[in-house]
Design an enzyme around this catalytic site. Structure first.
Site, mmCIF file in Angstrom:
data_model
loop_
_atom_site.group_PDB
_atom_site.id
_atom_site.type_symbol
_atom_site.label_atom_id
_atom_site.label_comp_id
_atom_site.label_asym_id
_atom_site.label_seq_id
_atom_site.Cartn_x
_atom_site.Cartn_y
_atom_site.Cartn_z
ATOM 1 C CB SER A 48 -0.970 -0.035 1.447
ATOM 2 O OG SER A 48 -0.483 -0.350 1.900
ATOM 3 C CG ASP A 193 -2.963 4.514 8.716
ATOM 4 O OD1 ASP A 193 -1.900 5.232 8.427
ATOM 5 O OD2 ASP A 193 -3.201 3.648 8.645
ATOM 6 C CG HIS A 196 -1.282 3.450 4.929
ATOM 7 N ND1 HIS A 196 -1.937 2.691 5.919
ATOM 8 C CD2 HIS A 196 -0.897 2.910 4.137
ATOM 9 C CE1 HIS A 196 -1.977 1.748 5.753
ATOM 10 N NE2 HIS A 196 -1.519 1.497 4.773
#
Length: 229
Positions: A48, A193, A196
């Site tokens: 990600s 968070d 990320h």
């Protein structure tokens, strides 16, 4: 350290379809089609951290002009990236630079195994794309406050600093970024968070990364002249 079958992080494996919608395989299949339809100079592959990069303006500003493809899938481990690269994501393309950023999701593996998995990815790329210069991005710290996963990611980076120079066509880009403040905390302004990156967080990574990519592209002047012509 990439001992093949003795290292579970270096064994290619497709992601398990836990949710039941087969999105992981759908994304992989789309990437394979992109390889057939596009001619990237730069390829990004990973989890990600790679995937979300293209959601920010800095991707369009720095990397889109370089004919870059983004093959990031959220949640991927070294095993998943190895499987994808072995199953079509390195075919029909000839990138000059390949950026690898994966490892923070390898929760079931030791730091030594994670580093070995990353080395296995580098070795696979060297075999399939010998012309490509490889950049391995160091794993970032994670969690608002000091925790074992931060220590593990830091250890992976230390191991890679020793092992990657022994491999061909690769260098580690371990960017500090100033994410960890003097009190040991990470700000939500850098990682929304505490894992990320925000747009500002990506800027701290992408600007030095872009500089290195440009240096590597400049090292292939004959190809550059052909492209300009």
């Amino acid at each position: 350290m990439s001992q093949g079958d003795s290292n579970p992080a270096a064994i290619p494996h497709a992601a398990e379809d836990i949710q039941g919608d087969d999105r992981w395989m759908s994304q992989h299949n789309r990437f394979v089609l992109d390889c057939k339809d596009k001619e990237p100079d730069v390829l990004f592959v990973g989890d990600s951290m790679v995937q979300l990069m293209q959601q920010y303006e800095i991707w369009r500003e720095l990397f889109s002009p370089l004919h870059a493809l983004n093959f990031g899938i959220g949640g991927d481990t070294t095993r998943h990236v190895l499987w994808r690269l072995k199953n079509g994501e390195l075919e029909n393309i000839k990138p000059k630079v390949i950026v690898v950023w994966v490892g923070t999701n390898n929760h079931e593996n030791t730091a030594e195994e994670v580093a070995g998995g990353i080395e296995a990815i580098v070795q696979l790329i060297n075999t399939r794309q010998p012309q490509a210069k490889i950049i391995v991005l160091g794993l970032l710290p994670r969690g608002e406050k000091p925790n074992p996963l931060r220590q593990k990611n830091a250890k992976v980076n230390q191991l890679l600093k020793v092992s990657l120079p022994k491999l061909a066509n690769v260098q580690l880009l371990d960017i500090d970024g100033g994410f960890v403040h003097s009190d040991g905390a990470i700000s939500c302004h850098d990682m929304f968070d505490f894992l990320h990156l925000t747009g500002g967080g990506y800027a701290k990574i992408c600007k030095p990364l872009h500089e290195l990519i440009m240096q590597l592209l400049e090292e292939t002047p004959e190809e550059k002249q052909t492209t300009i012509a």
